[in-house]
Design a protein around this motif. Sequence first.
Motif, PDB file in Angstrom:
ATOM      1  N   LYS A  93       0.844  -1.211   0.000  1.00  0.00           N
ATOM      2  CA  LYS A  93       0.000   0.000   0.000  1.00  0.00           C
ATOM      3  C   LYS A  93       0.874   1.254   0.000  1.00  0.00           C
ATOM      4  N   ALA A  94       1.987   1.204   0.760  1.00  0.00           N
ATOM      5  CA  ALA A  94       2.896   2.356   0.790  1.00  0.00           C
ATOM      6  C   ALA A  94       3.451   2.633  -0.603  1.00  0.00           C
ATOM      7  N   ALA A  95       3.793   1.571  -1.348  1.00  0.00           N
ATOM      8  CA  ALA A  95       4.361   1.753  -2.692  1.00  0.00           C
ATOM      9  C   ALA A  95       3.347   2.405  -3.629  1.00  0.00           C
ATOM     10  N   LEU A  96       2.083   1.978  -3.556  1.00  0.00           N
ATOM     11  CA  LEU A  96       1.046   2.585  -4.404  1.00  0.00           C
ATOM     12  C   LEU A  96       0.806   4.040  -4.011  1.00  0.00           C
ATOM     13  N   ASP A  97       0.755   4.286  -2.685  1.00  0.00           N
ATOM     14  CA  ASP A  97       0.563   5.655  -2.183  1.00  0.00           C
ATOM     15  C   ASP A  97       1.672   6.566  -2.705  1.00  0.00           C
ATOM     16  N   MET A  98       2.927   6.097  -2.609  1.00  0.00           N
ATOM     17  CA  MET A  98       4.068   6.910  -3.078  1.00  0.00           C
ATOM     18  C   MET A  98       3.975   7.214  -4.561  1.00  0.00           C
ATOM     19  N   ALA A  99       3.641   6.184  -5.359  1.00  0.00           N
ATOM     20  CA  ALA A  99       3.579   6.374  -6.812  1.00  0.00           C
ATOM     21  C   ALA A  99       2.493   7.400  -7.148  1.00  0.00           C
ATOM     22  N   VAL A 100       1.352   7.289  -6.457  1.00  0.00           N
ATOM     23  CA  VAL A 100       0.255   8.234  -6.688  1.00  0.00           C
ATOM     24  C   VAL A 100       0.684   9.652  -6.287  1.00  0.00           C
ATOM     25  N   MET A 101       1.295   9.786  -5.104  1.00  0.00           N
ATOM     26  CA  MET A 101       1.668  11.125  -4.634  1.00  0.00           C
ATOM     27  C   MET A 101       2.806  11.724  -5.459  1.00  0.00           C
ATOM     28  N   ASP A 102       3.727  10.880  -5.949  1.00  0.00           N
ATOM     29  CA  ASP A 102       4.788  11.385  -6.838  1.00  0.00           C
ATOM     30  C   ASP A 102       4.137  11.944  -8.110  1.00  0.00           C
ATOM     31  N   TRP A 103       3.140  11.191  -8.618  1.00  0.00           N
ATOM     32  CA  TRP A 103       2.409  11.628  -9.818  1.00  0.00           C
ATOM     33  C   TRP A 103       1.685  12.954  -9.544  1.00  0.00           C
ATOM     34  N   VAL A 104       1.001  13.031  -8.405  1.00  0.00           N
ATOM     35  CA  VAL A 104       0.224  14.244  -8.074  1.00  0.00           C
ATOM     36  C   VAL A 104       1.145  15.464  -8.008  1.00  0.00           C
ATOM     37  N   GLY A 105       2.284  15.315  -7.317  1.00  0.00           N
ATOM     38  CA  GLY A 105       3.231  16.422  -7.204  1.00  0.00           C
ATOM     39  C   GLY A 105       3.755  16.852  -8.567  1.00  0.00           C
ATOM     40  N   LYS A 106       4.064  15.872  -9.403  1.00  0.00           N
ATOM     41  CA  LYS A 106       4.583  16.194 -10.741  1.00  0.00           C
ATOM     42  C   LYS A 106       3.502  16.858 -11.595  1.00  0.00           C
ATOM     43  N   GLN A 107       2.268  16.394 -11.442  1.00  0.00           N
ATOM     44  CA  GLN A 107       1.177  16.975 -12.222  1.00  0.00           C
ATOM     45  C   GLN A 107       0.956  18.432 -11.811  1.00  0.00           C
ATOM     46  N   LEU A 108       1.115  18.730 -10.513  1.00  0.00           N
ATOM     47  CA  LEU A 108       0.943  20.105 -10.030  1.00  0.00           C
ATOM     48  C   LEU A 108       2.227  20.922 -10.185  1.00  0.00           C
ATOM     49  N   GLY A 109       3.358  20.225 -10.406  1.00  0.00           N
ATOM     50  CA  GLY A 109       4.644  20.915 -10.565  1.00  0.00           C
ATOM     51  C   GLY A 109       5.253  21.380  -9.249  1.00  0.00           C
TER      52      GLY A 109
END
Length: 346
Positions: A93-109
Amino acid sequence: MQIKIQSIQLRLKHPFTTARNTSTEKTNIIVRLEHDQIVGWGEAAAHIRFKQTPETVWTALEDMVPKLPVAPTAYEHMLAEMQSWVPGQSAAKAALDMAVMDWVGKQLGIPLFRLWGLDPARMPVAGTTIGIDRPDVMAAKVAEAGDVRFLKVKLGTDHDRELIEAIRKVSDLPIRVDANEGWRDVEKAAREIEWLADRGVELIEQPLPADRFDDAIWLRDRSPLPLYADEAFESAADIPRLAEAYDGINIKLMKCGGTAAARTAIHTARALGMKIMLGCMIESALAISASLQLAPLVDAVDLDGDRLIADHPFIGHKLINGCVRLNDQPGLGVTPAAEVFDLFGA
Ligand code: MG
């Protein structure tokens, strides 16, 4: 949203021994999430103490990935609901959470610490972990520690004083002790803590086995040093009970199931007046960076897992003057090395 998973082998610089076991290498699972041409990365470091292995992580990810929504934009709902998709398996679950949050941060810049409104100047000082070894080898590892502000020393042997004395001959840095449930006799533990308090030790992590709750209360009443729960703590629901027996908790993304669950645990512990440490398993800079994004919220960090390994599949934040400086890259702030692109054939 497309998800790929691969396992990765991490070799340790030195065999790493705690009161529980010795390891020389670690197999972690890397998650690659792609959506709208933005890629997010996550990492799972399974620990057998919590009944998780690379195989259980892989199976849990295969069970969870089909349940993910089409896009990771409504992430707060997704990450909360994800916790009930499979029982346990917090590292997956931690790995999925990280991948999602890395994506969110990159999408927002923006880096995640900015998304969460945190001040990067409020980073706790960094330390290095000294695993159990012969006294002379432990002293030699202290000499290799480099630019750090404290030593986290693993104890839980029948000759702990000898180990601390060897380290004190070569260093006067503050020491934080982690007994990893290794002390069995509560009265002896109380005497050891008294002795350690006179030798520049700041805190004690998991002195007794996690299930010895009444003994932990007894010990805390007598301890001159703050006691932190590590193995006794997994997620926020444990905290109200632990507040009766410990002064602080050691939060690890791999135990609680990601950054969203860690933020819940941080706020729960604060509401109960507890101290908070962020810790790690043996992880690359990828998972370490996810924890570092939360570090301005806590009192202490023990996030040197990536400095114990010889391989560096991800490049993260730099240690400068005894403190990790968060970089300004969006998301987790990590850059994959060429071997990661090879691994995923991209
Ligand atoms: Mg610990």
